[in-house]
Scaffold this active site. Sequence first.
Site, mmCIF file in Angstrom:
data_model
loop_
_atom_site.group_PDB
_atom_site.id
_atom_site.type_symbol
_atom_site.label_atom_id
_atom_site.label_comp_id
_atom_site.label_asym_id
_atom_site.label_seq_id
_atom_site.Cartn_x
_atom_site.Cartn_y
_atom_site.Cartn_z
ATOM 1 N N ASP A 70 7.140 -3.887 9.439
ATOM 2 C CA ASP A 70 7.042 -2.521 8.923
ATOM 3 C C ASP A 70 5.725 -1.918 9.379
ATOM 4 O OD1 ASP A 70 9.342 -2.989 7.540
ATOM 5 O OD2 ASP A 70 8.382 -3.225 5.592
ATOM 6 N N LYS A 121 9.205 1.029 8.801
ATOM 7 C CA LYS A 121 9.434 1.636 7.491
ATOM 8 C C LYS A 121 8.122 2.122 6.902
ATOM 9 C CE LYS A 121 12.410 0.361 4.539
ATOM 10 N NZ LYS A 121 13.286 1.506 4.688
ATOM 11 N N MET A 145 3.857 5.091 -3.868
ATOM 12 C CA MET A 145 4.568 6.186 -3.188
ATOM 13 C C MET A 145 4.526 7.466 -4.023
ATOM 14 S SD MET A 145 7.885 3.869 -2.124
ATOM 15 C CE MET A 145 8.053 3.218 -3.774
HETATM 16 C C1 LIG Z 1 7.267 1.093 0.208
HETATM 17 S S1 LIG Z 1 5.912 0.763 -0.834
HETATM 18 C C2 LIG Z 1 5.577 -0.904 -0.385
HETATM 19 C C3 LIG Z 1 4.740 -1.638 -1.397
HETATM 20 C C4 LIG Z 1 4.394 -3.061 -0.978
HETATM 21 N N1 LIG Z 1 5.567 -3.878 -0.903
HETATM 22 C C5 LIG Z 1 3.358 -3.699 -1.896
HETATM 23 O O1 LIG Z 1 3.683 -4.664 -2.583
HETATM 24 O O2 LIG Z 1 2.204 -3.225 -1.899
HETATM 25 C C6 LIG Z 1 4.627 1.652 -0.035
HETATM 26 C C7 LIG Z 1 3.580 2.133 -1.022
HETATM 27 O O3 LIG Z 1 2.708 1.052 -1.376
HETATM 28 C C8 LIG Z 1 1.415 1.535 -1.611
HETATM 29 N N2 LIG Z 1 0.505 0.865 -0.663
HETATM 30 C C9 LIG Z 1 0.818 -0.101 0.215
HETATM 31 N N3 LIG Z 1 -0.271 -0.538 0.871
HETATM 32 C C10 LIG Z 1 -1.307 0.182 0.384
HETATM 33 C C11 LIG Z 1 -2.704 0.204 0.668
HETATM 34 N N4 LIG Z 1 -3.267 -0.626 1.563
HETATM 35 N N5 LIG Z 1 -3.482 1.086 -0.020
HETATM 36 C C12 LIG Z 1 -2.952 1.905 -0.940
HETATM 37 N N6 LIG Z 1 -1.630 1.926 -1.246
HETATM 38 C C13 LIG Z 1 -0.825 1.079 -0.592
HETATM 39 C C14 LIG Z 1 1.450 3.042 -1.411
HETATM 40 O O4 LIG Z 1 1.713 3.632 -2.666
HETATM 41 C C15 LIG Z 1 2.640 3.186 -0.488
HETATM 42 O O5 LIG Z 1 3.203 4.484 -0.576
#
Ligand SMILES: C[S@@+](CC[C@H](N)C(=O)[O-])C[C@H]1O[C@@H](n2cnc3c(N)ncnc32)[C@H](O)[C@@H]1O
Length: 250
Positions: free
Chosen positions: A34, A56, A170
């Site tokens: 992703d 994604k 998100m």
């Molecule tokens: C589709 S979700 C995936 C979440 C992922 N599986 C997790 O456990 O962190 C994507 C969202 O995760 C959050 N996110 C993921 N990585 C991030 C990061 N390094 N800093 C801030 N938010 C993050 C944001 O809210 C983003 O819109």
Amino acid sequence: MTRVFLVGSGPGDPDLLTVKALRLLQTAEVVLYDSLAGKAILALANPAAELIDVGKRCGKTSTAQAEICRLLVAAARTGKRVVRLKGGDAMIFGRATEEMEALRAAGIGFEVVPGITAASAAASVLQVSLTRREIARSLHILAGHGAESGLPAHDWVALTRSGGTLAVYMGSKTLPGLAAHFIEAGMAPEMPALAVENASMPGQGVLRGSIATLPRLVARAAPTGPVLVLIGAALADATEAEVLAASFAE
Ligand SMILES: C[S@@+](CC[C@H](N)C(=O)[O-])C[C@H]1O[C@@H](n2cnc3c(N)ncnc32)[C@H](O)[C@@H]1O
């Protein structure tokens, strides 16, 4: 012997990969990844591995989930060692269910490898505990948008009454609506609320406000990286450490 692995890549810093995730990446023959997985992490993969971008990333054009499942099953059927790399933890807003169902339907065994989720990374950036005795006895992981990109139908009153910490994934685009629902449900407008962009990655930044003020701060900053929003009384102590100075570019 298992040859297909659903692996959480953590929040982005390669140092936050698990040892197991690193070992699997280094021995993978195919990696489906992703956008959140990030270049620095992909650079650690076996140089001979085929890297397949399934891109994604919320709000951006990405490979349809059915196509990702098809690619995953096809790669697994080659008998090669396949790593399906997902940002954070695969089991939190990672569409892991669809991919596990596709693998099961195809009779392909797999293993899931957990990763550090964004809420944990954001808490570390802020140097604040997401739970705290007498102040926040629960942690709620919420999606900030629903299937149609609108607001999900959360029980705003129950979440507000819980008094727990809310971790919104998100949610940067829907934050005005989310905040309005929480305030209408009885949340104090001055409830601490913070947004962490790119937690653990270059471009990391923090915005600090309240549930009433954060939506405007985030809209003005117009972040382009992933943003995690944390809301709750436990965040009142979020550190003023140096990292806070690196707030989103305004
Ligand atoms: C589709 S979700 C995936 C979440 C992922 N599986 C997790 O456990 O962190 C994507 C969202 O995760 C959050 N996110 C993921 N990585 C991030 C990061 N390094 N800093 C801030 N938010 C993050 C944001 O809210 C983003 O819109």
